[in-house]
Design a protein around this motif. Structure first.
Motif, PDB file in Angstrom:
ATOM      1  N   GLN A   1      30.609 105.410  43.962  1.00  0.00           N
ATOM      2  CA  GLN A   1      31.804 106.024  43.390  1.00  0.00           C
ATOM      3  C   GLN A   1      32.594 104.987  42.583  1.00  0.00           C
ATOM      4  OE1 GLN A   1      33.283 108.996  45.976  1.00  0.00           O
ATOM      5  NE2 GLN A   1      35.384 108.934  45.191  1.00  0.00           N
ATOM      6  N   TYR A   2      33.182 104.007  43.257  1.00  0.00           N
ATOM      7  CA  TYR A   2      33.823 102.882  42.573  1.00  0.00           C
ATOM      8  C   TYR A   2      33.764 101.670  43.486  1.00  0.00           C
ATOM      9  CZ  TYR A   2      38.018 103.733  45.444  1.00  0.00           C
ATOM     10  OH  TYR A   2      38.892 103.899  46.490  1.00  0.00           O
ATOM     11  N   GLY A   3      33.627 100.495  42.868  1.00  0.00           N
ATOM     12  CA  GLY A   3      33.547  99.303  43.698  1.00  0.00           C
ATOM     13  C   GLY A   3      33.738  98.028  42.902  1.00  0.00           C
ATOM     14  N   LEU A   4      34.366  97.049  43.550  1.00  0.00           N
ATOM     15  CA  LEU A   4      34.608  95.734  42.971  1.00  0.00           C
ATOM     16  C   LEU A   4      33.618  94.744  43.574  1.00  0.00           C
ATOM     17  CD1 LEU A   4      36.358  93.710  41.327  1.00  0.00           C
ATOM     18  CD2 LEU A   4      37.881  93.578  43.315  1.00  0.00           C
ATOM     19  N   PHE A   5      32.880  94.059  42.710  1.00  0.00           N
ATOM     20  CA  PHE A   5      31.880  93.079  43.125  1.00  0.00           C
ATOM     21  C   PHE A   5      32.193  91.722  42.498  1.00  0.00           C
ATOM     22  CE2 PHE A   5      29.656  97.062  43.584  1.00  0.00           C
ATOM     23  CZ  PHE A   5      28.658  96.882  44.539  1.00  0.00           C
ATOM     24  N   VAL A   6      31.642  90.683  43.095  1.00  0.00           N
ATOM     25  CA  VAL A   6      31.544  89.373  42.462  1.00  0.00           C
ATOM     26  C   VAL A   6      30.062  89.052  42.322  1.00  0.00           C
ATOM     27  CG1 VAL A   6      32.019  86.912  42.659  1.00  0.00           C
ATOM     28  CG2 VAL A   6      33.744  88.557  43.382  1.00  0.00           C
ATOM     29  N   SER A   7      29.624  88.882  41.085  1.00  0.00           N
ATOM     30  CA  SER A   7      28.257  88.479  40.744  1.00  0.00           C
ATOM     31  C   SER A   7      27.219  89.572  40.980  1.00  0.00           C
ATOM     32  CB  SER A   7      27.833  87.211  41.512  1.00  0.00           C
ATOM     33  OG  SER A   7      26.632  86.692  40.971  1.00  0.00           O
ATOM     34  N   LEU A   8      26.939  90.323  39.911  1.00  0.00           N
ATOM     35  CA  LEU A   8      25.826  91.271  39.873  1.00  0.00           C
ATOM     36  C   LEU A   8      24.880  90.803  38.765  1.00  0.00           C
ATOM     37  CD1 LEU A   8      27.724  94.659  40.278  1.00  0.00           C
ATOM     38  CD2 LEU A   8      26.176  93.615  41.943  1.00  0.00           C
ATOM     39  N   PRO A   9      23.946  89.916  39.068  1.00  0.00           N
ATOM     40  CA  PRO A   9      23.165  89.245  38.016  1.00  0.00           C
ATOM     41  C   PRO A   9      22.133  90.127  37.330  1.00  0.00           C
ATOM     42  CG  PRO A   9      22.441  88.525  40.191  1.00  0.00           C
ATOM     43  CD  PRO A   9      23.660  89.369  40.411  1.00  0.00           C
ATOM     44  N   TYR A  10      21.704  91.220  37.963  1.00  0.00           N
ATOM     45  CA  TYR A  10      20.542  91.952  37.448  1.00  0.00           C
ATOM     46  C   TYR A  10      20.795  92.489  36.043  1.00  0.00           C
ATOM     47  CZ  TYR A  10      16.131  94.479  37.830  1.00  0.00           C
ATOM     48  OH  TYR A  10      14.837  94.914  37.641  1.00  0.00           O
ATOM     49  N   TYR A  11      22.014  92.977  35.809  1.00  0.00           N
ATOM     50  CA  TYR A  11      22.348  93.507  34.493  1.00  0.00           C
ATOM     51  C   TYR A  11      23.505  92.695  33.877  1.00  0.00           C
ATOM     52  CZ  TYR A  11      19.538  97.605  35.846  1.00  0.00           C
ATOM     53  OH  TYR A  11      18.519  98.448  36.251  1.00  0.00           O
ATOM     54  N   ASN A  12      23.297  91.372  33.742  1.00  0.00           N
ATOM     55  CA  ASN A  12      24.203  90.495  32.976  1.00  0.00           C
ATOM     56  C   ASN A  12      25.582  90.316  33.626  1.00  0.00           C
ATOM     57  OD1 ASN A  12      22.055  91.423  31.262  1.00  0.00           O
ATOM     58  ND2 ASN A  12      23.180  90.676  29.476  1.00  0.00           N
ATOM     59  N   GLY A  13      25.597  90.149  34.931  1.00  0.00           N
ATOM     60  CA  GLY A  13      26.888  89.928  35.590  1.00  0.00           C
ATOM     61  C   GLY A  13      26.887  88.761  36.555  1.00  0.00           C
TER      62      GLY A  13
END
Length: 762
Positions: A614-626
């Motif tokens: 639904q919605y979420g705050l992450f730190v570091s999602l590398p798979y798609y340029n993050g």
């Protein structure tokens, strides 16, 4: 004191230094700070070079005067100085290289031997600033002919700093030219420099603690942090171990060393040193003497090491020090004494000597603050001590040299330490409004005792046996940097409290706030949002420790052991934010270790029924340029983004998230775009090829688009996820565990503006 001098030259009328003007703190701002007028120096004093002073590895020069020798003098001259630049109270200063354990003084004469005054050197310490207030009627004589300085009284030769590369200008002989910067700001400037250096041991330990406390309230790599690193390097990084001189008073610096580098070899040496000092009851003491200093110089470093090294045995040792000193130093009426002697007569000495009281109560408060499970009986002792001390605070706000003796002078270092302890107790919820008022009253009084260039006056002289209680009852105080270190801890505590209050007020006043957690609760208890509803987040898969630092409440929750917080979907209420054009903002204050992808907070479930994203705050999602960036995820369907195997719909900040420091991470969604922010700042990313998207249907060459902002006009679905903090449900079970600390989390049901986020992030 350890010092190494190399005799260099004797000066007979030789012009040694040109008169110069140097800005206090070595920094110039648009508002003119205080300045130092450095004289030309001549005379018959002996110039010496040293490369180490009291275990401070710093090269410099000093000039030495023999005592009671009229042929030994220094002559100081200033050219072109106007009297009206020197304030209504012209100040002349020297700074001591050599401490004096005797009763000596300086004769201050004109160049042609006309008396101008005297400067007291009695029971003085290295790095001590000796200040002479020039009588206004004598100022013209000083400026026209200069000053001649001679040493008088029985004792050793005396050495003063003179200009050299590693020595701060505040230590040079000088006349002070006040600036336009407020004294409280000059105080921070002096702390954040080598002007706050002092003797290794408890003195420098006070300064290191003050620098660390001030630094914690400022942006990364601030001047106080740089000064702290510089001081530590001067002590510990030159290949020669500090001299502990056989006393437990010398080990206070170990606390900040452990916080900076818990594997430093000096830490093992300190632990071995303490073991050798243990008495049969476990008290770490000097011989048969139990001193109040030990709460601060032993109890507090042990509590720090217990946390840094994950050593419960050291926590127990810290607790033992606090209990033994309570039992030995507090008398039947509740008064605190500086020293207790086993089988001694008298058994205790220095009743209610304010600096000793400060060591006792500040060490108690700081140790309890650091201990993972502070004992109830010691919290009770902190409360009792506060109740006992408050009636002795003077109308001005200071405690006296001896708190119960109205004939002794008001004293600033003890006041600062007591005030800092009260402020810590207030922050922890152990002390109430009366303690908060007393701490603030103390700070206001301390500000009133600052010199125009930010040095703290009215610090009781060093407590040496040559002076004893009699001398302490007579002292009117001087300038000693350890008093500034204790004051800095009080300044930092109250500034942090006020900043947290302002931030909480700003958050609560910001429209459309749904929930705000400050992570004030201890381990094992639900983390509740402020106000109603409470949205109580419960611990899952283990417990989560509370740490005594954080930007909202002064606390934070430490994640990293695969435990997390959760609120069932059925209790999410207004947190269940969804809709075609519905906005949302999630922001948090985190200290991330940088080890892996970390979920901060939101409604995000990647497994059940194909996904309930639904919605979420992450730190570091590398798979798609993050990678290493702030990422804000939104989903309408709750499932992966076709034709890709995972959900690709997230923004990623241009800035990388720094590790092991507090930052504000946030994302917003306004129904059209997702935007990621670091510390309230949005930085746009140009369109780029998204990793891992080549070869999918419709994307033979991969997907190219901007990651910040990320266009997503689909809206948020009502997909049925729980609200979690610190982890999300994956196919393999709970994962994306956040590693680090979370000290605040807020959710709004609209997209906040960049201006609003900047204000909240500061």
């Amino acid at each position: 004191m350890s010092r190494i001098f190399k005799q260099r030259a004797t000066i007979y009328g030789l012009l040694l230094f040109f008169a110069t003007r140097i800005v206090a703190g070595q920094s110039v701002s648009q508002t003119q700070p205080a300045q130092y007028l450095i004289p030309t120096i001549s005379g018959t004093g002996v110039v010496n070079e040293f490369n180490r002073l009291s275990s401070i590895h710093m090269s410099g020069k000093g000039i030495t005067l023999q005592t009671d020798d009229t042929a030994s003098y220094i002559l100081l001259r200033w050219k072109g100085v106007r009297a009206n630049t020197l304030d209504n109270t012209p100040r002349f200063r020297l700074c001591l290289v050599s401490g004096q354990r005797t009763f000596q003084y300086l004769e201050v004469l004109s160049a042609d031997n006309r008396p101008i005054g005297t400067m007291d050197l009695s029971i003085s310490a290295s790095f001590q600033l000796i200040e002479f207030l020039i009588p206004k009627e004598k100022l013209k004589t000083v400026l026209d002919s200069g000053l001649k300085i001679r040493c008088r009284g029985k004792g050793n030769p005396v050495t003063f700093f003179i200009p050299s590369a590693d020595i701060p200008p505040a230590f040079y002989p000088h006349l002070l030219v006040p600036g336009q910067v407020p004294a409280k700001d000059e105080f921070i400037r002096q702390m954040a420099s080598r002007s706050s250096l002092t003797n290794y041991g408890w003195q420098e330990g006070c300064v290191l603690d003050g620098l660390a406390a001030l630094s914690a309230n400022l942006p990364p790599n601030n001047a106080c942090r740089q000064a702290l690193n510089d001081h530590l390097k001067l002590i510990f990084e030159k290949g020669q171990a500090p001299e502990m001189d056989g006393s437990i008073e010398a080990t206070l610096c170990i606390a900040q060393l452990a916080l900076s580098n818990p594997r430093h070899p000096e830490i093992e040496k300190a632990l071995a040193f303490w073991t050798k000092k243990e008495d049969p009851e476990g008290g770490i003491i000097d011989g048969s003497q139990t001193a109040a200093e030990g709460n601060y110089t032993v109890g507090w470093p042990l509590a720090v090491l217990a946390n840094q090294l994950n050593r419960p045995d050291l926590a127990e040792k810290s607790i033992t020090q606090l209990r033994l000193r309570r039992d030995r130093l507090v008398d039947e009426q509740g008064a605190i004494w500086l020293r207790h002697y086993k089988n001694g007569s008298p058994q205790r000495t220095y009743k209610l000597w304010s600096r000793g009281v400060a060591w006792y109560v500040l060490g108690l408060a700081k140790s309890l603050d650091a201990l993972p499970s502070p004992p109830a009986d010691l919290i009770t002792e902190l409360q009792r001590t506060a109740r006992f001390l408050l009636p002795y605070q003077t109308e001005e706000g200071l405690w006296r040299v001896f708190a119960d003796d109205p004939q002794t002078a008001p004293e600033t270092s003890g006041t600062a330490g007591i005030g800092a302890a009260l402020a810590i107790g207030v922050r922890r919820g152990w002390l109430g409004a009366d303690a908060d008022r007393a701490a603030r009253k103390a700070l206001n009084a301390l500000y009133g005792r600052l010199t125009p260039d930010g040095f703290l006056t009215a610090v009781a002289h060093s407590n040496m046996k040559e002076g004893g209680e009699t001398f302490q009852r007579k002292t009117k105080g001087t300038i000693l940097q350890f008093g500034m270190g204790m004051m800095a801890q009080l300044v930092a505590e109250l500034d942090a409290h006020d900043a947290r209050t302002r931030r909480l007020n700003q958050l609560n006043a910001t429209k459309n706030l749904v929930a705000l957690w400050d992570f004030n609760e201890p381990e094992g208890q639900p983390r509740k949002a402020l106000g109603q509803p409470a949205f109580a987040l419960t611990e899952q898969n283990g417990t989560l420790p509370r740490l005594p630092e954080g930007p909202l409440s002064g606390y934070s929750t430490r994640f990293g052991n695969k435990a997390y917080l959760s609120l069932p979907h059925t209790e999410t209420g207004k947190l269940n934010i969804h809709g075609k054009k519905q906005g949302v903002t999630v922001l948090a204050w985190v200290k991330w270790t940088g080890e892996q992808t970390g979920f901060v907070g939101g409604m995000w479930n990647e497994y059940q029924n194909g996904g309930k994203r639904q919605y979420g705050l992450f730190v570091s999602l590398p798979y798609y340029n993050g990678r290493n960036q702030v990422c804000g995820h939104i989903s309408r369907t709750g499932k992966p983004t076709p034709p890709f195997p995972y959900s690709i719909d997230y923004s990623a900040s241009k800035q990388e998230v720094p590790t092991n420091e507090w930052v504000c991470v946030a994302f917003t969604y306004d129904g059209n775009e997702i935007r990621s922010y670091l510390n309230g700042v949005f930085e746009q990313r140009a369109p780029e090829l998204i990793n891992n998207t080549k070869g999918f249907a419709g994307y033979p060459d991969g997907l190219t688009q901007s990651k910040n902002p990320y266009a997503y006009p689909d809206g948020m679905g009502n997909n049925g996820s729980d609200f979690t903090v610190g982890a999300v449900l994956l196919k393999s079970g709970m994962g994306n565990f956040f590693k680090g600390q979370i000290g605040g989390l807020a959710v709004f049901d609209r997209a906040l503006s960049e201006r609003e986020l900047k204000q909240l992030a500061i």
